[in-house]
Design a protein around this motif. Structure first.
Motif, short mmCIF file in Angstrom:
data_model
loop_
_atom_site.label_atom_id
_atom_site.label_comp_id
_atom_site.label_asym_id
_atom_site.label_seq_id
_atom_site.Cartn_x
_atom_site.Cartn_y
_atom_site.Cartn_z
N GLN A 39 38.15 42.04 40.49
CA GLN A 39 37.83 40.82 40.07
C GLN A 39 36.36 40.01 40.91
OE1 GLN A 39 41.25 38.54 41.14
NE2 GLN A 39 42.12 38.66 38.83
N ALA A 40 35.76 39.16 40.05
CA ALA A 40 34.65 38.45 40.92
C ALA A 40 34.69 38.17 42.22
CB ALA A 40 34.12 37.43 40.32
N GLY A 41 34.15 38.21 43.05
CA GLY A 41 34.25 37.85 44.64
C GLY A 41 35.02 39.01 45.32
N GLY A 42 35.36 40.22 44.76
CA GLY A 42 35.99 41.17 45.61
C GLY A 42 34.92 42.34 46.02
N SER A 43 35.50 43.45 46.50
CA SER A 43 34.71 44.27 46.96
C SER A 43 35.11 45.75 46.75
CB SER A 43 34.87 44.24 48.74
OG SER A 43 34.28 43.25 49.15
N LEU A 44 34.03 46.58 46.72
CA LEU A 44 34.29 48.03 46.43
C LEU A 44 33.42 48.89 47.28
CD1 LEU A 44 34.18 48.64 42.39
CD2 LEU A 44 36.09 48.69 44.05
N ARG A 45 33.81 50.23 47.60
CA ARG A 45 32.88 50.96 48.29
C ARG A 45 32.51 52.32 47.51
NH1 ARG A 45 31.17 51.52 53.64
NH2 ARG A 45 30.96 53.62 54.27
N SER A 70 31.36 40.44 47.56
CA SER A 70 30.90 39.35 46.63
C SER A 70 30.50 39.93 45.39
CB SER A 70 29.93 38.62 47.46
OG SER A 70 30.45 38.12 48.65
N LEU A 71 31.21 40.80 44.77
CA LEU A 71 30.93 41.26 43.35
C LEU A 71 31.02 40.22 42.42
CD1 LEU A 71 32.73 44.67 43.77
CD2 LEU A 71 30.21 44.21 43.28
N LYS A 72 29.87 40.50 41.34
CA LYS A 72 29.83 39.36 40.40
C LYS A 72 29.89 40.27 39.21
CE LYS A 72 26.35 36.74 43.12
NZ LYS A 72 24.73 36.50 42.91
#
Length: 126
Positions: free
Chosen positions: A13-19, A85-87
């Protein structure tokens, strides 16, 4: 046989993080630049971030600066991209690459990258 294999993509989801991670094999890349590029549907491939071989200087596209962090373990031949802070506009296939690119300003150019992974899909929902 040289291989770059990406992993870690997914739906967030927007606002989330991934590595994202990239594992290199077949040769060592300690004296090469390694970086991340992405391609969104219907768009050109674009530079995201790179870790170069000159003093380990890092480069970030303006669109991800302050949100993404590139890191590298030269002893393990691996590269990572922490994305916070993914968009929704970060949705794309992300590619790991290695080579000797020309870098200018905040950008490293894909033309100098000699090795590419097959990509991992990142989807950011709004």
């Amino acid at each position: 046989q040289v291989q770059l294999v990406e992993s870690g993509g997914g739906l967030v989801q927007a606002g989330g993080s991934l590595r994202l991670s990239c594992a290199a094999s077949g040769r060592t890349f300690s004296s090469y630049a390694m970086g991340w590029f992405r391609q969104a549907p219907g768009k050109e491939r674009e530079f995201v971030a790179a870790d170069t071989w000159i003093g380990s200087r890092t480069y970030y596209a303006d669109s991800v600066k302050g949100r993404f962090t590139i890191s590298r373990d030269r002893s393990k031949n691996t590269l990572a991209l922490q994305m916070n802070s993914l968009k929704p506009e970060d949705t794309a296939v992300y590619y790991c690459a290695a080579g000797s690119p020309r870098c200018s300003g905040n950008v490293c150019y894909a033309e100098g990258m000699d090795y590419w992974g097959k990509g991992t899909l990142v989807t950011v929902s709004s």
